[in-house]
Scaffold this motif. Structure first.
Motif, PDB file in Angstrom:
ATOM      1  N   ASP A 203      39.347  44.614  40.760  1.00  0.00           N
ATOM      2  CA  ASP A 203      39.192  43.259  41.286  1.00  0.00           C
ATOM      3  C   ASP A 203      39.308  43.305  42.802  1.00  0.00           C
ATOM      4  O   ASP A 203      39.483  44.379  43.399  1.00  0.00           O
ATOM      5  N   VAL A 204      39.229  42.158  43.470  1.00  0.00           N
ATOM      6  CA  VAL A 204      39.179  42.131  44.931  1.00  0.00           C
ATOM      7  C   VAL A 204      40.540  42.440  45.570  1.00  0.00           C
ATOM      8  O   VAL A 204      40.608  42.633  46.788  1.00  0.00           O
ATOM      9  N   GLU A 205      41.598  42.516  44.768  1.00  0.00           N
ATOM     10  CA  GLU A 205      42.914  42.932  45.277  1.00  0.00           C
ATOM     11  C   GLU A 205      43.198  44.387  44.938  1.00  0.00           C
ATOM     12  O   GLU A 205      44.319  44.861  45.105  1.00  0.00           O
ATOM     13  N   TRP A 206      42.180  45.082  44.490  1.00  0.00           N
ATOM     14  CA  TRP A 206      42.207  46.502  44.131  1.00  0.00           C
ATOM     15  C   TRP A 206      43.155  46.788  42.958  1.00  0.00           C
ATOM     16  O   TRP A 206      43.827  47.794  42.885  1.00  0.00           O
ATOM     17  N   ASN A 207      43.169  45.894  41.981  1.00  0.00           N
ATOM     18  CA  ASN A 207      43.816  46.158  40.700  1.00  0.00           C
ATOM     19  C   ASN A 207      42.753  46.713  39.761  1.00  0.00           C
ATOM     20  O   ASN A 207      41.682  46.110  39.599  1.00  0.00           O
ATOM     21  N   ARG A 224      42.934  52.590  47.373  1.00  0.00           N
ATOM     22  CA  ARG A 224      42.345  51.389  47.968  1.00  0.00           C
ATOM     23  C   ARG A 224      41.763  51.726  49.346  1.00  0.00           C
ATOM     24  O   ARG A 224      42.437  52.341  50.179  1.00  0.00           O
ATOM     25  N   THR A 229      39.335  44.558  53.074  1.00  0.00           N
ATOM     26  CA  THR A 229      39.170  43.143  53.418  1.00  0.00           C
ATOM     27  C   THR A 229      37.911  42.915  54.240  1.00  0.00           C
ATOM     28  O   THR A 229      37.144  41.977  53.988  1.00  0.00           O
ATOM     29  N   LEU A 290      41.710  35.305  39.547  1.00  0.00           N
ATOM     30  CA  LEU A 290      41.478  36.691  39.179  1.00  0.00           C
ATOM     31  C   LEU A 290      41.163  36.742  37.687  1.00  0.00           C
ATOM     32  O   LEU A 290      41.199  35.723  36.988  1.00  0.00           O
ATOM     33  N   TYR A 296      43.120  44.130  32.488  1.00  0.00           N
ATOM     34  CA  TYR A 296      43.657  45.104  33.446  1.00  0.00           C
ATOM     35  C   TYR A 296      44.262  46.319  32.767  1.00  0.00           C
ATOM     36  O   TYR A 296      44.685  46.251  31.608  1.00  0.00           O
TER      37      TYR A 296
END
Length: 297
Positions: A203-207, A224, A229, A290, A296
């Protein structure tokens, strides 16, 4: 190889001439062993992509699909992103005049995918490679699959700068950002593409996501990117006019390097596992959240 390639192009050409576009969108995935997609029902990623094929038809779509003109688009909308240098452009393979070319580079076409050949000064290019490129330059790419973005791209062959990995013994990684309704939503990272292809999603938070997309997930941890960003912001600016597109980048020498724009990744028929994640991408985007916890690692 030559006969098979020409036969395949001819078959797709006939298919395109006798079957209307709207029907082709429904029928074409059957020939690829994929699920039928309804482009009018934009509740899954593949449905959204196929909707774009039929109804998102304006000049910026074609411009950004052209791998050469897309560089100009990126320079205008995300000027902090580096675009690889183009050394030569031609209409035929012989037009590149490789005998006088100094150095190395990747030979590519601007109107198709899968044509990527590394050339080093003085090397002999195999005849079948030359023939393959020249054949591709005479064809309309993915017409049977109704990939409209290619329709007005004038076929060209070119030599592009080699972007090298900063990590020793690790191939250059490309980060493919999925932008849905103007929002960066997911990043795809491909590893070992030429040996044992693996693909991980974040995802965009690097999960990391416990989801597969066409290929099994990579076994090792992928760090990451330090400039994630800025990369996501660049992707959103580049994709601003479109309801969906994927924007590809590299990270090299602490620079964000542009790869390409893809309006129809996997032709709009890519397979997720679990399949329900294809709908979750749309739901999470529209709800501004998210992904659900069950997706996940």
């Amino acid at each position: 190889m030559k006969a098979a390639s020409k036969g395949r192009f001819l078959l797709k050409r006939v298919f395109s001439l006798i079957i209307p576009e709207f029907i082709r969108v429904f029928v074409y995935p059957v020939f690829r062993g994929r699920s039928v997609v309804n482009p009018l029902h934009k509740r899954t990623l593949n449905a959204l992509i196929n909707n774009s094929k039929l109804y998102e038809r304006f000049s910026e779509v074609s411009l950004t699909q052209d791998k050469l003109l897309a560089k100009l688009w990126v320079e205008r909308h995300a000027p902090w992103v580096k675009t690889p240098t183009v050394y030569r452009v031609a209409r035929t393979f012989s037009g590149l005049d490789l005998e006088s070319f100094e150095g190395s580079g990747f030979i590519k076409t601007n109107h198709s995918c899968g044509y990527n050949y590394f050339f080093n000064k003085g090397a002999k290019v195999p005849p079948d490679v030359v023939e393959s490129f020249d054949l591709a330059l005479t064809q309309k790419f993915n017409e049977a699959a109704v990939e409209w973005s290619y329709k007005y791209v004038r076929p060209r062959i070119y030599i592009e700068e080699v972007v090298e990995s900063d990590l020793p013994d690790i191939e250059l990684r490309d980060y493919k950002v999925f932008v849905v309704f103007g929002k960066a939503k997911m990043i795809q990272v491909d590893c070992d593409r030429f040996t044992n292809h693996r693909r991980s999603l974040f995802d965009v938070e690097w999960n990391e996501l416990n989801v597969e997309f066409e290929y099994p997930s990579y076994d090792l941890k992928i760090e990451r990117p330090e400039r994630l960003t800025e990369m996501l912001e660049a992707a959103e600016r580049i994709a601003m006019p479109f309801q969906f597109c994927r924007v590809d980048f590299y990270i090299a020498k602490d620079e964000i390097v542009f790869g390409e724009v893809s309006h129809y990744p996997e032709g709009g028929y890519g397979r997720f596992s679990p399949k329900c994640f294809e709908k979750e991408i749309i739901d999470a985007t529209e709800e501004g959240r998210l992904f659900l916890d069950r997706y996940y690692v």
